[in-house]
Design a protein around this motif. Structure first.
Motif, PDB file in Angstrom:
ATOM      1  N   LEU A 175       0.814  -1.204   0.000  1.00  7.75           N
ATOM      2  CA  LEU A 175       0.000   0.000   0.000  1.00  7.75           C
ATOM      3  C   LEU A 175       0.855   1.266   0.000  1.00  7.75           C
ATOM      4  N   LEU A 176       1.953   1.250   0.745  1.00  9.33           N
ATOM      5  CA  LEU A 176       2.852   2.393   0.742  1.00  9.33           C
ATOM      6  C   LEU A 176       3.453   2.617  -0.640  1.00  9.33           C
ATOM      7  N   GLU A 177       3.770   1.541  -1.317  1.00 17.65           N
ATOM      8  CA  GLU A 177       4.263   1.649  -2.700  1.00 17.65           C
ATOM      9  C   GLU A 177       3.165   2.202  -3.601  1.00 17.65           C
ATOM     10  N   LEU A 178       1.944   1.739  -3.384  1.00 19.06           N
ATOM     11  CA  LEU A 178       0.820   2.125  -4.220  1.00 19.06           C
ATOM     12  C   LEU A 178       0.546   3.624  -4.148  1.00 19.06           C
ATOM     13  N   VAL A 179       0.689   4.218  -2.969  1.00 18.81           N
ATOM     14  CA  VAL A 179       0.419   5.650  -2.817  1.00 18.81           C
ATOM     15  C   VAL A 179       1.680   6.497  -2.953  1.00 18.81           C
ATOM     16  N   GLY A 180       2.784   5.860  -3.349  1.00 18.90           N
ATOM     17  CA  GLY A 180       4.011   6.600  -3.641  1.00 18.90           C
ATOM     18  C   GLY A 180       4.782   7.078  -2.435  1.00 18.90           C
ATOM     19  N   LEU A 181       4.627   6.389  -1.289  1.00 22.76           N
ATOM     20  CA  LEU A 181       5.351   6.773  -0.069  1.00 22.76           C
ATOM     21  C   LEU A 181       6.044   5.552   0.544  1.00 22.76           C
ATOM     22  N   PRO A 182       6.884   4.868  -0.205  1.00 21.12           N
ATOM     23  CA  PRO A 182       7.451   3.605   0.261  1.00 21.12           C
ATOM     24  C   PRO A 182       8.383   3.726   1.463  1.00 21.12           C
ATOM     25  N   ASP A 183       8.968   4.914   1.680  1.00 25.77           N
ATOM     26  CA  ASP A 183       9.965   5.072   2.743  1.00 25.77           C
ATOM     27  C   ASP A 183       9.422   5.784   3.978  1.00 25.77           C
ATOM     28  N   GLN A 184       8.100   6.020   4.019  1.00 27.87           N
ATOM     29  CA  GLN A 184       7.536   6.823   5.105  1.00 27.87           C
ATOM     30  C   GLN A 184       6.966   5.998   6.249  1.00 27.87           C
ATOM     31  N   GLY A 185       7.023   4.688   6.154  1.00 25.59           N
ATOM     32  CA  GLY A 185       6.399   3.817   7.145  1.00 25.59           C
ATOM     33  C   GLY A 185       6.785   4.071   8.586  1.00 25.59           C
ATOM     34  N   PRO A 186       8.070   4.273   8.898  1.00 26.13           N
ATOM     35  CA  PRO A 186       8.468   4.450  10.308  1.00 26.13           C
ATOM     36  C   PRO A 186       8.103   5.813  10.886  1.00 26.13           C
ATOM     37  N   LYS A 187       7.701   6.762  10.066  1.00 26.98           N
ATOM     38  CA  LYS A 187       7.410   8.116  10.546  1.00 26.98           C
ATOM     39  C   LYS A 187       6.033   8.184  11.212  1.00 26.98           C
ATOM     40  N   TYR A 188       5.795   9.334  11.856  1.00 24.50           N
ATOM     41  CA  TYR A 188       4.507   9.605  12.474  1.00 24.50           C
ATOM     42  C   TYR A 188       3.759  10.635  11.629  1.00 24.50           C
ATOM     43  N   PRO A 189       2.433  10.686  11.738  1.00 23.24           N
ATOM     44  CA  PRO A 189       1.653  11.619  10.908  1.00 23.24           C
ATOM     45  C   PRO A 189       2.146  13.060  10.942  1.00 23.24           C
ATOM     46  N   ALA A 190       2.556  13.541  12.119  1.00 24.32           N
ATOM     47  CA  ALA A 190       2.996  14.930  12.247  1.00 24.32           C
ATOM     48  C   ALA A 190       4.250  15.230  11.430  1.00 24.32           C
ATOM     49  N   GLN A 191       4.965  14.186  11.045  1.00 23.05           N
ATOM     50  CA  GLN A 191       6.189  14.365  10.269  1.00 23.05           C
ATOM     51  C   GLN A 191       5.926  14.410   8.763  1.00 23.05           C
ATOM     52  N   LEU A 192       4.678  14.254   8.369  1.00 22.68           N
ATOM     53  CA  LEU A 192       4.322  14.261   6.948  1.00 22.68           C
ATOM     54  C   LEU A 192       3.559  15.534   6.599  1.00 22.68           C
ATOM     55  N   SER A 193       3.593  15.894   5.328  1.00 17.72           N
ATOM     56  CA  SER A 193       2.809  17.036   4.849  1.00 17.72           C
ATOM     57  C   SER A 193       1.335  16.647   4.785  1.00 17.72           C
ATOM     58  N   GLY A 194       0.479  17.650   4.585  1.00 21.22           N
ATOM     59  CA  GLY A 194      -0.954  17.367   4.484  1.00 21.22           C
ATOM     60  C   GLY A 194      -1.278  16.425   3.339  1.00 21.22           C
TER      61      GLY A 194
END
Length: 429
Positions: A175-194
């Protein structure tokens, strides 16, 4: 709340506090559907998979019949009937308070209808609780767990489904690959953009492979550029998955660019259902004509032969209608449908032909407004009375014809683009 960089395992009490917060925002159905571990999936991640009809390709997948919803004496939805086909992307479009979100919530079971039925995949789900329906949902506010990593957010519903740990990990990675964010798994929501958070919310919603995806104004909290980029991504993802999708939006451009069909709503009723082209080019009501895009609305009178309308002291041929001779009506034409004529109106070597001379008129250019890809001009003519027409001209046409304030020029209003609607005092020009 845990720090965005903390690797500490979140406690049950922290999750509970967040769920209480979400309960107040989205209602008890969200809270209880998410809290109970024995439920396979949740409304945020997709409910348990129901047995689906084996061949829905030529039949309606979601059927809404005679649906009413009342809040006390206020009627929010009035006799709504709608069929949505499998794999279709449908947008509920309308102004605030028109009932579009109420209809979405009725489909999800978050606000049960007062009367009427909802069927999905041939099964009556009218009275089923949200957790027993086959759907995933994405909220405007994302509703991600702030103290869980991205991987844990996506895996939350999967962990309650009884899948093996290896299968869950593989699905989350997919799913992370599908939405184009394969390397974001270990992060928390606050560390991502909207925009990234909204992609994660989408990944979580489709984790259980639901038969129906519900999107409640998912892009409205994002800035304009991110919104344009994400609406393309969401549409491509929907096409790839083939999941039947219903999206609520008040953004006309969003609906026109993403939907296979648009359901235009107003005051709890459906005004029109059609493809984006049909909705824009062939509006069935004055509300639809006015709500979607720009529209000149001109007070007119049907002439004796019924084939023309009188505007001021001039008569113009118009599109077919069912109004009687002498009846007051609203004649409507989009600014881009008004055709300029004169030297330079066409590219070099192309003839400038007035197709309908009776619908051509000399006008004076008033205020000019530059809108990037085109110019918007305000046009007047004594024969039209105090009516001011709005016309959109291409940058090239304005340059070639040297259109500017005060210029006298000829325009044509094609009869097939001059639409006739019932007269409404408030909308008359």
């Amino acid at each position: 709340m845990l720090s965005g960089r903390s690797a500490t395992t979140p406690s049950q009490s922290q999750n509970h506090n967040f769920l209480i917060h979400e309960r107040h925002r989205f209602g008890d159905a969200f809270y209880f559907g998410t809290k109970l571990n024995k439920i396979v999936g949740t409304i945020a991640f997709g409910g348990p998979l129901m047995q689906r009809a084996s061949d829905q390709s030529h039949h309606s997948y979601l059927q809404i019949a005679g649906l009413w919803k009342a809040f006390g004496e206020f009627i929010a939805l009035k006799d709504i009937s709608l069929d949505i086909h499998e794999g279709e992307f449908v947008c509920f479009l309308g102004p605030s308070g028109c009932g579009k979100t109420t209809l979405l919530r009725a489909i999800a079971g978050l606000d049960l209808q007062t009367s009427g039925t909802v069927e999905q995949g041939g099964k009556d789900i009218s009275n089923l609780p949200p957790a027993e329906r086959d759907f995933g949902i994405v909220f405007q506010s994302y509703a991600l767990f702030p103290n869980l990593t991205i991987e844990k957010n996506i895996a939350f519903g999967l962990e309650n489904s009884g899948l093996a740990k290896n299968d869950i990990t593989a699905r989350v990675t997919e799913l992370l690959e599908l939405v184009g964010l394969p390397d974001q798994g270990p992060k928390y929501p606050a560390q991502l953009s909207g925009g990234q958070q909204q992609r994660i919310a989408l990944a979580r919603a489709i984790a259980m492979s639901p038969g129906l995806l519900l999107l409640d104004e998912p892009l409205s909290a994002l800035d304009a550029k991110v919104r344009v980029h994400l609406r393309h991504e969401v549409k491509e993802l929907q096409r790839k998955l083939g999941v039947t999708t219903v999206m609520v939006t008040h953004d006309q451009e969003e609906a026109l660019s993403m939907a296979d069909r648009i359901v235009v709503m107003n005051h709890g009723i459906i005004e029109q259902v059609g493809t984006p082209t049909e909705i824009y080019r062939e509006p069935e009501t004055l509300f639809v004509a006015d709500f979607i895009g720009e529209m000149n609305q001109i007070s007119a009178t049907v002439t004796e032969d019924g084939k023309t309308v009188r505007i001021g002291s001039r008569e113009f041929a118009c599109s077919q209608h069912a109004f009687s001779s002498g009846e007051k009506v609203i004649a409507a034409i989009r600014p881009e449908d008004i055709i300029p004529h004169g030297p330079g109106a066409r590219s070099e070597g192309a003839p400038d032909i007035i197709a309908e001379s009776d619908n051509a008129i000399q006008v004076t250019v008033g205020e000019m407004e530059f809108l990037g890809s085109f110019w918007r001009a305000r046009l007047t003519n004594a024969e039209l009375g105090d009516i001011e027409l709005i016309a959109d001209f291409s940058i090239n046409a304005v340059r070639r014809m040297d259109i500017s304030d005060g210029k006298e020029m000829t325009i044509e209003m094609p009869s097939n683009r001059l639409k006739i609607f019932a007269f409404q005092q408030d909308d008359a020009a």
